[in-house]
Design an enzyme around this catalytic site. Sequence first.
Site, PDB file in Angstrom:
ATOM      1  N   PRO A 157      15.505  -3.564   0.251  1.00  0.00           N
ATOM      2  CA  PRO A 157      14.858  -3.030  -0.955  1.00  0.00           C
ATOM      3  C   PRO A 157      14.968  -1.518  -1.136  1.00  0.00           C
ATOM      4  O   PRO A 157      13.975  -0.785  -1.072  1.00  0.00           O
ATOM      5  CB  PRO A 157      13.407  -3.464  -0.768  1.00  0.00           C
ATOM      6  CG  PRO A 157      13.218  -3.441   0.721  1.00  0.00           C
ATOM      7  CD  PRO A 157      14.526  -3.909   1.287  1.00  0.00           C
ATOM      8  N   CYS A 158      16.170  -1.030  -1.429  1.00  0.00           N
ATOM      9  CA  CYS A 158      16.365   0.406  -1.633  1.00  0.00           C
ATOM     10  C   CYS A 158      15.567   0.919  -2.832  1.00  0.00           C
ATOM     11  O   CYS A 158      15.270   2.108  -2.912  1.00  0.00           O
ATOM     12  CB  CYS A 158      17.846   0.723  -1.774  1.00  0.00           C
ATOM     13  SG  CYS A 158      18.703  -0.217  -3.045  1.00  0.00           S
ATOM     14  N   HIS A 159      15.156   0.027  -3.726  1.00  0.00           N
ATOM     15  CA  HIS A 159      14.333   0.441  -4.860  1.00  0.00           C
ATOM     16  C   HIS A 159      12.946   0.906  -4.416  1.00  0.00           C
ATOM     17  O   HIS A 159      12.255   1.568  -5.167  1.00  0.00           O
ATOM     18  CB  HIS A 159      14.207  -0.698  -5.888  1.00  0.00           C
ATOM     19  CG  HIS A 159      13.553  -1.923  -5.359  1.00  0.00           C
ATOM     20  ND1 HIS A 159      14.241  -2.867  -4.600  1.00  0.00           N
ATOM     21  CD2 HIS A 159      12.273  -2.367  -5.443  1.00  0.00           C
ATOM     22  CE1 HIS A 159      13.407  -3.836  -4.264  1.00  0.00           C
ATOM     23  NE2 HIS A 159      12.207  -3.563  -4.755  1.00  0.00           N
TER      24      HIS A 159
END
Length: 195
Positions: A157-159
């Site tokens: 989950p780079c967001h």
Amino acid sequence: MRTVAARRGGTVAKPATPPSVIRYCGLAAPIGRIWLGVSDRGVVRISLGGLEESAFVAELAHLRPGARLVKDATSRIIAAARRELLEYFSGTRTTFTLPVDLDGLTAFQRKVLGSTGRIPLGRVATYGRIAEAVGRPGGARAVGGALRINPVPIVIPCHRVVASGGGLGGFTVRGCPDSLDIKRKLLALEGQAGR
């Protein structure tokens, strides 16, 4: 093949010879069309932002030169990836158990993605915090660079990585002019609507 833990419930394949077959399929999602690509070792690519199939196939060919690309929505790993992503978007999945195949990434990129993969749903971390977690205090820009090439967003989950000043920071989706809008939507879906 040996694997290393990347996040709770999932594994990251260690570098090996490129897989001979990459299977792929599309999936309709609240943030637009998603494309999934998998090897026999795990998910190799998730593309967000409504990319055309031909552009996604070109990405896969660039990512895994020499692999045979097969459109297939029924393989075991593809079916599991589709199911887990649909559960995530419906709000019934909070962690992913999918194996991911990060062949071709550097040790630093793997560390950054491994640390990012441990950020729980509903939480965020700063680029600086991730840099400290991987032993590079002051390396926030390097972390941003590693996250920019994350081949499996949402699953890793780079967001959920944001700027230290409270802003969104960056988010790159190839072929999507408003990538930050996707980041906002994902964070809102996870209860971070104030970002």
